[in-house]
Scaffold this active site. Structure first.
Site, mmCIF file in Angstrom:
data_model
loop_
_atom_site.group_PDB
_atom_site.id
_atom_site.type_symbol
_atom_site.label_atom_id
_atom_site.label_comp_id
_atom_site.label_asym_id
_atom_site.label_seq_id
_atom_site.Cartn_x
_atom_site.Cartn_y
_atom_site.Cartn_z
ATOM 1 N N HIS A 88 -1.414 1.706 7.400
ATOM 2 C CA HIS A 88 -1.932 1.500 6.051
ATOM 3 C C HIS A 88 -1.922 2.834 5.300
ATOM 4 O O HIS A 88 -2.236 3.888 5.865
ATOM 5 C CB HIS A 88 -3.359 0.950 6.114
ATOM 6 C CG HIS A 88 -3.977 0.719 4.766
ATOM 7 N ND1 HIS A 88 -3.455 -0.161 3.843
ATOM 8 C CD2 HIS A 88 -5.073 1.274 4.176
ATOM 9 C CE1 HIS A 88 -4.205 -0.147 2.750
ATOM 10 N NE2 HIS A 88 -5.188 0.724 2.930
ATOM 11 N N CYS A 97 0.829 -1.213 0.000
ATOM 12 C CA CYS A 97 0.000 0.000 0.000
ATOM 13 C C CYS A 97 0.858 1.255 0.000
ATOM 14 O O CYS A 97 0.456 2.286 -0.545
ATOM 15 C CB CYS A 97 -0.955 -0.011 1.187
ATOM 16 S SG CYS A 97 -0.135 -0.112 2.797
#
Length: 905
Positions: A840, A312
């Protein structure tokens, strides 16, 4: 090279108008037909299509005989195909083709009509397939999967072309046919990176369902007679069933051209495609329009990236870069001409090629996400720190990509050696232009054009006041953040002039502030006089462990269970040292041990100190704690500590008489010997010349203890007392302008980065001041959310109030000759959620041609409102300079699939 067929066209000569009308009728019929999976479409080279479009759209009534365009030659698709193919059964097209730039798609009927009229070729037919999670997205598979089959244990391999819609069972059947195996003799594996990844045993799933990528390896594993697998580990020790690792594939993953599912699989602009044959409006300078399956405007720029193991951080960085309009225009054009293949600082052009192909694929029409495995493998090759499947810092990747792309695209092939000249009193404008010209003579690329600015750096030597000014380039700004979360700190304040009893003060400071923040907070609450300052110290084991004299020291280095004391001392006093009064008490074994809190008094190095003066100093410091019945009237006397009239308030005090408390004091001399100074008051004390502090012990007998309130010196509270919880207050967001001002504030260099003064010929802890001088078209701002110290690593969750529109930096630009306003608009940002190790990353991107914001969360792409853009997760901000009326935006670049689409507003 595949053979190009040349037909003997015997049909009668047609006028341009006749050809246009015939094609219009075919296009209208195709548009009315119900398109379905399995329909055939053909590629036609963009070059030939432009020629034919110009031919049929010329106006013979306004053209002279010399300017009338001639009929195009035979169709020649040779510029679309590779020199060679892995086998003779298929024709491979080039890997980097972009629809609308290199080729157009037409229906089979239109191709047949063109072929009947002009001949040529070769025919490059492709099938329409259904894709997408809803299985309603009609797609022309321009690039079918190209797979390499590896037979084990018999070492053999073969290439095969298959559609993504074909099943695992069909792959198994074809593999067995190629290697002459029965269907029950082999298993097939997803062999990505030449490691066993997954057994492909669900024969009804499509290759798309099991995430098979183009140019991927497939393992065909022979089953021995006993029914068990003969693994590659048994035959070839270099292969095994170890953990899956990403290795570099043989080629990049290639895109397929997609179309929207609206209007029976065609885009809403299909009718406008037909009208191209009705009107003479084919503006070839604006780019071609595909006939048949049109993809204009359908889901442009909305393709997500699959996360295949903590990627990510890479996905968010890529989305921000590819949605930078200047980069989208550049890499969708013929950027190969600017690749510097020989740059020793570059990556042989491979990073630029890989990024260019990835960008083109992400700007292709459609919304089918894919895993950028090939790009990740290429990245890991040149930057091993980003290899594997660990989480990394998105900003660090961005910095590497921008620098690597610059070197791969540097237009300077031979960098000249340039020696920087000193300023020599020349105007800043002249020196700055000279520095910039020198920089451009060695660094000239699209990255420099778009992202690089210049700042003025001023260093001042603290000893000789030498001033050094340089003008350095920057790619991005890393702005410091002050934590919006407060920290409650408790400190005991002592006055060394005996004016006040010790007081415990509790103040609020930024959680990760600096010692200057704590000193300022204490100064505000303890009524500091104009000629006083705070000396901050940490107390450990009843002794001073350290003084906090560095105003820039991080408060994160002070633990919650530490004990702090603050001493009010003269502000203007120089050339002094500290007399440390350390309290001692006798233990049961008759040993004198430190006890309570030390007191501090500044003394001048130039003053002559007697034993009687030290008695006065000690009485002065302890006088606020003397019990009333033991107190005596006192007046000030000659100041052994004072060096000028402004410091007389800090003179020790003398009693009007002889009733001073005789204190049992012992001074530690330079030889660490204890000298009893309770006798011989007129004797001069010889202080050590090497030490900046002098230790004075006071031994507290029971009789002496009865004369003083010792509670003031005992039980020093901890910095954060147990049970003390801060009030829940509304925390105001931090302004981005405040972060800019903090970045530009003058500060001393850290000791590890001291400056070599050319005048002193020594390294000095100079003060440094930065000023913005030249701002780039695209300003990348990194918010320093991750804080590191000796004792902790943390993330700042501070909410930064950053402007989305009208980010005005005009007043921060030191170059006053710059008359244009420096106003920016936000168009992208990378976000980080969670903690330091397991967070994230996502990206928010504004599609400028839609004037709409989208959230890119790996492969999930969704529209968001402008109000949702700001959050305390914002990590890297991308601003683009707003164009004023006198400096309009560029006309934009031609989209790979949309005639009227522009990467600019």
């Amino acid at each position: 090279m595949a053979e190009v067929l040349m037909m003997d066209v015997s049909s009668p000569v047609r006028s341009p108008e006749e050809e246009r009308l015939v094609m219009r009728d075919i296009a209208m019929a195709d548009g009315e037909a119900q398109s379905k999976e399995g329909d055939t479409f053909c590629l036609i080279t963009q070059r030939w299509w432009r020629t034919w479009s110009a031919f049929v759209n010329q106006n013979p009534t306004t053209s002279s005989s010399s300017s009338i365009l001639q009929r195009p030659p035979s169709i020649d698709n040779s510029d679309l195909i590779c020199e060679s193919s892995p086998d003779n059964s298929t024709i491979d097209i080039l890997d980097t083709l972009v629809e609308g730039t290199d080729y157009i798609l037409v229906t089979e009927k239109i191709w047949n009509q063109f072929y009947e009229w002009y001949g040529g070729g070769p025919t490059l037919a492709r099938k329409a397939i259904i894709r997408g999670s809803s299985q309603t997205e009609l797609t022309v598979e321009v690039y079918p999967l190209r797979l390499q089959l590896h037979l084990m244990p018999r070492v053999d391999h073969s290439y095969i072309r298959m559609s993504r819609r074909e099943t695992v069972g069909e792959l198994h059947r074809k593999a067995c046919e190629i290697f002459g195996l029965d269907s029950d003799q082999a298993n097939i594996w997803d062999y990505y990176g030449r490691r066993k990844h997954a057994l492909l045993n669900d024969l009804d799933k499509t290759l798309d369902d099991v995430n098979i990528q183009t140019d991927q390896d497939i393992l065909v594993e022979v089953i021995d007679h006993s029914g068990s697998n003969t693994t590659a580990v048994q035959v070839n020790g270099s292969l095994g069933n170890g953990p899956f690792t990403v290795l570099e594939p043989s080629r990049m993953n290639h895109s397929i051209t997609r179309c929207s599912s609206t209007n029976n699989g065609f885009s809403r602009s299909y009718n406008s495609e037909i009208s191209q044959f009705q009107n003479v409006t084919l503006a070839t300078e604006k780019g071609p329009t595909s006939v048949g399956v049109s993809t204009r405007g359908s889901c442009i720029g909305q393709i997500g990236l699959l996360n295949f193991g903590n990627t990510c951080f890479m996905n968010s960085a890529i989305q921000c870069l590819v949605h930078t309009p200047e980069f989208a225009r550049f890499f969708n054009g013929d950027f190969h001409q600017e690749i510097n293949w020989q740059n020793p600082l570059g990556m042989e052009g491979e990073l630029a090629m890989a990024f260019g192909e990835l960008l083109r694929r992400l700007w292709a029409p459609g919304r089918t996400a894919f895993a950028p495995r090939a790009f990740k493998a290429k990245l890991a090759r040149f930057a091993p720190q980003f290899g594997g499947h660990n989480q990394h810092d998105s900003q660090e990747l961005l910095a590497f990509l921008l620098d690597g792309l610059h070197e791969d695209l540097n237009r300077v092939k031979n960098k000249p050696y340039i020696k920087s000249r000193d300023t020599d009193g020349r105007p800043d404008e002249q020196v700055a232009d000279e520095y910039w010209a020198n920089h451009i003579s060695r660094n000239d690329s699209i990255i420099v054009d778009v992202c690089q600015g210049q700042y003025k750096s001023t260093l001042i030597c603290p000893v000789c006041d030498k001033i050094s000014v340089t003008f350095d380039p920057f790619m991005y700004l890393s702005l410091p953040l002050q934590s919006a979360t407060p920290r409650i700190m408790t400190v005991t304040v002592f006055s060394c002039d005996g004016s006040l009893v010790p007081a415990t003060c509790t103040v609020t400071v930024p959680k990760l502030g600096r010692s200057r923040d704590l000193i300022q907070a204490l100064s505000n609450v303890c009524s500091l006089k104009q000629n006083e300052k705070i000396l901050l110290a940490e107390i450990q084991n009843h002794a001073i462990n350290r003084f906090f004299e560095d105003a820039h020291m991080s408060l994160s280095s002070i633990k919650d269970d530490a004990c702090l004391s603050a001493y009010k001392i003269p502000k203007l006093m120089t050339n002094n040292r500290y007399l440390l009064l350390v309290n001692r008490r006798e233990d049961p074994e008759g040993m004198w041990k430190p006890h309570g809190t030390p007191l501090v008094f500044p003394i001048s190095n130039d003053a002559t100190i007697t034993r009687g003066d030290i008695q006065l100093i000690a009485n002065t410091m302890l006088s606020p704690m003397l019990k009333p019945e033991n107190a005596a009237p006192i007046t000030s006397s000659g100041p052994p500590s004072a060096t000028n009239g402004s410091e007389k308030e800090y003179s020790p005090c003398k009693e009007n008489g002889d009733s001073l408390v005789k204190l049992p004091l012992k001074l530690v001399n330079g030889n660490n010997d204890l000298i009893d100074i309770s006798i011989g008051e007129e004797k001069t004390v010889n202080l050590s010349s090497s030490s900046m502090s002098v230790v004075l012990y006071i031994d507290w007998s029971p009789e002496l203890l009865n004369k003083f309130e010792m509670r003031y010196l005992e039980n020093l509270p901890e910095v954060s007392r147990n049970g003390h919880a801060p009030k829940k207050t509304r925390v105001e967001p931090l302004s981005l302008y405040t972060c800019i001002e903090a970045f530009l504030r003058e500060e001393p260099l850290v000791p590890e980065d001291m400056w070599f003064c050319p005048q002193c010929k020594e390294r000095r802890q100079a003060s440094k001041k930065l000023d913005l001088w030249r701002l780039p078209e695209v300003l990348v701002i990194h918010l320093k959310r991750f804080a590191y110290s000796r004792t902790m690593k943390s993330k700042l969750e501070t909410l930064v109030n950053f402007p989305i529109h009208d980010f005005d930096l005009t007043k921060y630009v030191a170059n006053k000759n710059s008359s244009h306003p420096q106003i920016y608009e936000l168009y992208a940002l990378a976000n980080h959620y969670g903690n330091l190790g397991s967070g994230h990353y996502t990206a928010h991107v504004k599609l400028i041609h839609e004037n709409k914001w989208y959230n890119f969360d790996d492969n999930h792409v969704s529209a968001i409102g402008e109000d949702d853009v700001r959050s305390n997760a914002a990590y890297v901000l991308f601003y683009r300079k707003a164009k004023t009326d006198d400096a309009p935006l560029s006309s934009g670049a031609h989209s790979s699939s949309a005639q009227n689409f522009s990467f600019f507003r």
